[in-house]
Enzyme design. Structure first.
Site, short mmCIF file in Angstrom:
data_model
loop_
_atom_site.label_atom_id
_atom_site.label_comp_id
_atom_site.label_asym_id
_atom_site.label_seq_id
_atom_site.Cartn_x
_atom_site.Cartn_y
_atom_site.Cartn_z
N VAL A 199 0.84 -1.19 0.00
CA VAL A 199 0.00 0.00 0.00
C VAL A 199 0.88 1.25 0.00
CG1 VAL A 199 -1.86 1.24 1.16
CG2 VAL A 199 -1.76 -1.26 1.28
N ASP A 251 -13.11 -12.21 5.49
CA ASP A 251 -11.85 -12.06 6.23
C ASP A 251 -11.96 -10.94 7.26
OD1 ASP A 251 -9.30 -12.76 6.94
OD2 ASP A 251 -8.31 -11.66 5.34
#
Length: 645
Positions: free
Chosen positions: A26, A135
């Site tokens: 990221v 998740d």
């Protein structure tokens, strides 16, 4: 790994790395189009070659981009640039819930309920849009500086890491938060997300995880087989209500958990108001639930309890009664029998002529009637019914009678059962999921399911031209034969025209910046010498200033190499002839910039030596001398004198 300054798709300028995970890295980036900072999640190189993984990455990321909720991290864009696949997201200032728990655990009941309710609200929105997170864990929850919980990574396929496992090949989810059905590799749905949220609540309320072991597989097996340790054993200050909510959300059997995120939110709100009231309904074995396989331990408990109950009944039955009690019971029974017999005799004799039914009953016509109407008719005729079969039929509407047996007007006895065949309506067709297919393929698949299709075109920045953006109704919906499925087909990105700026006279980097600010690109670059324009400056552009072109158009440019300089040197070649030789063929070869050129070749007499030869070139050069095609020597020199000096 991308370096600062890299620009993706001519729009997102990478500033710095801010995080990484098993499948992605990221970065903080700047959107040069909208002048704002964003987070760009880039798929790691090792996954970019897996076509199936990339396809699912695109499809699921686009689905997640459709979500809009204040407790979900916004996804702005999905794309790729030269095999770099990325997702552009809202840039948040804050920390993960995992970090927050480490710093503040155990959280108070009020704070746990507040954060859990925010996550449940996000899940409710996602589930309503047919997206399952798969998740949920504190690492995927961001707590902003304002204290708002935001869920990230909706619907994006996960891969194996040290905390995310596959057990077996089709189970997914982070091992410490995975539901039993995911760990088994079975079907997972909205209730699987609620289980993971329950484990997350457990960690918030206690500061620990309920299941821990040396290996991920061992943890997964604990989720399947071991009872959840009571949260109050880890934190004796937790309220009874919150503890019950956590236990219900994490029950092994999915059908016993909360039925939806909305139901969980409702209990969380009640718990916030009345933390000690135990109103949570934790179900036992459900008669309507799917068939369950009981363990030996479960069966032993059931048998043991049954034996206890039998023993109690035997004790009650075998208890001696007094003689008086026996006499009272006996006389009561005799009296009841006599009374019932007298009343029955009188009623029968007084009313038998009025209520006696006919000996035979004519079966009424039922074909074409609705099943409820048919039931009323049969009841009026004192007949029973039996549903022999239910089947699809083009001629009879839903719940209408197709056939009956016995046939109408047949004489039968009272309470005779009439067998009925009931219509399920016209045959049902399953709507195929055609999202992201070419519209021609989508039409063919819809046609094969005996359905009709209608096309509506829309502009779309992400979905490729001619592909289906979405459909109504969605895939797997049941429709009648020849009903309509509407598919929304992409026209591609809306074509916007922009004015071309003047870039002649600019450096390449400044020209790129000017073009990118208008969503234009540098195209082909050609280099040439120019007598007046300095090196590195753009001489010309193929599209003139102020002309209108479409966004993303590429402008070709010619860039100056500066003035071309020619250098000259005069070389002296000594006598090459052997003693007594009066003449010979001399050849001189100039080697410059990797090229060999013959600069002198003729018959030379003794008196012509030394030879004076003028050559041109640049930088370092070598002159090779040959006599009668036999190499004599070579000389290295550097051009220093410009022509005209």
């Amino acid at each position: 790994m991308l370096q600062p300054g890299v620009i993706l798709s001519g729009r997102y300028e990478i500033i710095e790395k801010i995080g990484s995970g098993g499948m992605s890295i990221v970065y903080k980036a700047k959107c040069n189009k909208l002048e704002r900072f964003v987070a760009v999640k880039v798929l790691r190189d090792e996954f970019c070659t897996d076509e199936e993984f990339v396809r699912r990455f695109k499809v699921e990321a686009q689905s997640a981009a459709s979500l809009s909720h204040h407790n979900i991290v916004n996804i702005y864009d999905v794309g790729n640039d030269k095999k770099i696949y990325y997702i552009v997201m809202e840039l948040l200032e804050g920390i993960t819930l995992k970090e927050y728990i480490k710093n503040n655990a155990p959280l108070s009941d009020t704070e746990t309920i507040k954060i859990a309710a925010s996550i449940a609200s996000a899940l409710e929105h996602a589930h309503d849009n047919h997206i399952i997170h798969r998740d949920i864990k504190p690492q995927n929850i961001i707590i902003t500086k304002d204290g708002i919980a935001k869920v990230a990574d909706f619907g994006i396929a996960r891969v194996s890491t040290d905390t995310t496992i596959v057990v077996p090949s089709n189970a997914s989810g982070s091992v410490h938060y995975i539901s039993p059905e995911q760990a088994r590799g079975g079907f997972s749905d909205e209730k699987s997300d609620l289980y993971s949220l329950g484990i997350t609540m457990y960690e918030m309320a206690t500061g620990t995880l309920p299941y821990q072991a040396e290996s991920p597989v061992s943890v997964a097996l604990q989720h399947i087989h071991e009872d959840l340790p009571k949260p109050s054993e880890k934190n004796d200050e937790i309220g009874k209500c919150l503890e019950s909510i956590i236990i219900k959300a994490t029950l092994k059997k999915a059908e016993f958990r909360y039925s939806s995120a909305a139901e969980l939110m409702s209990d969380l709100k009640k718990a916030n108001l009345t933390p000690e009231e135990n109103f949570v309904n934790i179900r036992g074995v459900d008669d309507d639930a799917p068939t369950l396989f009981m363990s030996d331990h479960d069966m032993e408990k059931i048998w043991s309890e049954e034996e206890k109950q039998k023993e109690k009944r035997r004790e009650t039955t075998d208890k001696p009664k007094s003689m008086i009690e026996k006499v009272v019971v006996f006389m009561g029974i005799i009296s009841a029998i006599v009374f019932v017999s007298i009343v029955s005799f009188l009623l029968y004799n007084g009313l038998k002529d009025k209520i006696a039914p006919p000996k035979k009953i004519s079966v009424p016509a039922l074909q074409g009637y609705d099943i409820k109407e048919a039931e009323e008719i049969l009841e009026e005729h004192m007949l029973g019914k039996f549903i022999k079969e239910e089947r699809y039929d083009d001629q009879y509407a839903l719940n209408e009678i197709i056939e009956q047996e016995p046939q109408k007007d047949t004489l039968v006895d009272k309470n005779e059962v009439v067998s009925l065949v009931v219509s399920k309506g016209p045959p049902m067709c399953t709507v195929p999921d055609v999202t992201n297919f070419k519209f021609t393929t989508a039409q063919d698949r819809i046609r094969k399911e005996n359905l009709k299709s209608k096309i509506i075109t829309e502009d779309h920045d992400i979905v490729e031209t001619g592909n289906v953006i979405r459909q109504s109704p969605i895939g797997n919906t049941k429709l009648r034969k020849n009903e309509l499925v509407t598919i929304y087909v992409s026209n591609g990105k809306k074509e916007i025209e922009v004015r071309v700026p003047k870039i002649e006279g600019l450096t390449l980097s400044k020209a790129e910046s000017n073009l990118n600010s208008r969503n234009l690109e540098i195209g082909a670059t050609t280099y040439t010498h120019h007598d007046t324009i300095p090196k590195g400056i753009i001489i010309s552009q193929n599209v003139k200033e102020d002309e209108m072109v479409k966004e993303d158009y590429e402008i070709d440019v010619v860039i100056s190499l500066g003035r071309k300089i020619t250098y000259i040197e005069t070389l002296s070649v000594p006598d090459l002839l052997a003693t007594g030789q009066t003449e010979g063929h001399v050849k001189l070869v100039l080697v410059n910039k990797g090229e060999e050129n013959v600069v002198f070749k003729k018959l030379v007499k003794y008196e012509d030596f030394p030879l004076s030869v003028m050559v041109t070139g640049e930088g370092e050069a070598v002159l090779k001398a040959y006599l009668d095609d036999v190499f004599q020597y070579e000389e290295t020199f550097i051009f220093t004198k410009e022509v005209g000096e």
